[in-house]
Design an enzyme around this catalytic site. Structure first.
Site, mmCIF file in Angstrom:
data_model
loop_
_atom_site.group_PDB
_atom_site.id
_atom_site.type_symbol
_atom_site.label_atom_id
_atom_site.label_comp_id
_atom_site.label_asym_id
_atom_site.label_seq_id
_atom_site.Cartn_x
_atom_site.Cartn_y
_atom_site.Cartn_z
ATOM 1 N N GLY A 1 3.210 0.871 -13.055
ATOM 2 C CA GLY A 1 2.544 1.859 -12.194
ATOM 3 C C GLY A 1 1.571 1.293 -11.341
ATOM 4 N N GLU B 1 -5.464 -4.646 -30.301
ATOM 5 C CA GLU B 1 -6.535 -5.642 -30.573
ATOM 6 C C GLU B 1 -6.904 -5.627 -32.291
ATOM 7 O OE1 GLU B 1 -9.622 -6.728 -27.630
ATOM 8 O OE2 GLU B 1 -10.694 -5.355 -28.984
#
Length: 328
Positions: free
Chosen positions: A97, A266
């Site tokens: 993108g 994460e």
């Protein structure tokens, strides 16, 4: 007084000057010792030990791994060692993108500061190949573009393309593309597995782990050593492959159970490192925040910049440019 102790694949030198003085723990890899006795100059050896003067931070983890801060290593000696070893390093970034807009800053700054003098290949996973900028690269460094569908999860993208990387590198770093290097990010960052302390939680004992038992990223209360950022991590290629595969499979299991870990990959990364300790931990100087930036352009880092900002020691390594959704 110097004491040389074996520790897994490294040797540990414990140095103490005086009975009540601060103890410095120095981790030397087997390649380091070989090169040390095979030809590193006496001047470089002297510089190595004279350089280790910082006593305001802990330079070792509780599992006896190096915790790297600015001022706890001699860059001249480190660079001398790794230039002789001449490793191949892969850097993987995902630029899909409008994130291709960050490639120019990432690549140009990387050429100034990231593992300068070593062989580096930037693997750019993108759905907009025409938007990858032309950047002048140093000798031994190159860019490889790997077209990918924009809709896939990053772990799926990387795992599906690992066959292009696995025969071309010794080390692999995963990095966020919306980043800018500001100063040295050198060979001191290399190890079997290197993790970076999260800038927001390195002084705390309460970490934002996933605490819901339903998630595969679940870490029980009372457990945990540190909280690591997912914006940059690296290590031996095969070890990185196992970790990426782990994060992908655990995320998929969560998706089947209609749950997503609180901090996505994460959270899974921190779960993995809890039970598979990193061989080296990099201080939050390797990923800090510039709090003076406008709110829509909070700037983070992976580069040693000597600039005072909130809570920082004054040293940091790269800027990570985290954008508001409105920018896209």
């Amino acid at each position: 007084m110097f004491t040389l102790l074996p520790c897994n694949s490294t040797f540990v030198i414990q140095y103490r000057c005086g009975v009540n003085s601060h103890k410095t723990v120095i981790h030397l890899s087997v390649p380091f010792l070989f090169l040390l006795f095979a030809g590193v100059t006496s001047v470089s050896i002297l510089n190595f030990f004279v350089f280790l003067r910082r006593t305001d931070v802990n330079s070792v983890t509780n599992w006896n791994a190096p915790l790297v801060w600015e001022g706890t290593f001699d860059p001249v000696v480190i660079d001398d060692i790794y230039s002789r070893m001449n490793p191949r390093v892969a850097v993987v970034v995902l630029a899909v993108g409008k994130y291709t807009r960050f490639l120019k800053g990432f690549l140009e700054s990387g050429e100034k500061y990231f593992l300068v003098g070593l062989r580096v290949t930037y693997y750019i996973f993108t759905d907009n190949e025409q938007d990858v900028p032309n950047v002048t690269l140093s000798e031994g460094r190159k860019i490889t573009i790997l077209p990918v569908p924009s809709a896939k999860r990053w772990q799926d993208v990387v795992l599906s393309k690992m066959k292009w990387i696995r025969n071309e590198a010794d080390y692999l770093f995963m990095m966020d593309v919306d980043s800018v290097f500001h100063n040295r990010f050198g060979a001191e960052s290399l190890s079997q597995m290197s993790a970076v302390l999260h800038r927001g939680f390195y002084k705390r004992d309460q970490f934002p782990y996933e605490r819901r038992p339903e998630s595969k990223a679940y870490i029980p209360a009372g457990e945990g050593d540190y909280y690591y950022t997912a914006a940059v991590w690296g290590g031996y290629l095969e070890d990185m492959y196992r970790l990426i595969k782990y994060c992908y499979e655990q995320s998929e299991e969560d998706a089947k159970n209609n749950i997503e870990a609180v901090w996505q990959e994460e959270s899974h990364l921190n779960k993995y490192f809890l039970y598979n300790k990193p061989a080296k931990v990099l201080s939050p100087e390797y990923l800090w925040s510039d709090y003076d930036a406008p709110a829509a352009w909070h700037q983070y880092i992976f580069a040693h910049i000597h600039k005072v900002s909130k809570e920082t020691t004054g040293n940091y390594h790269i800027q990570w440019l985290d954008r508001n959704k409105e920018d896209f």
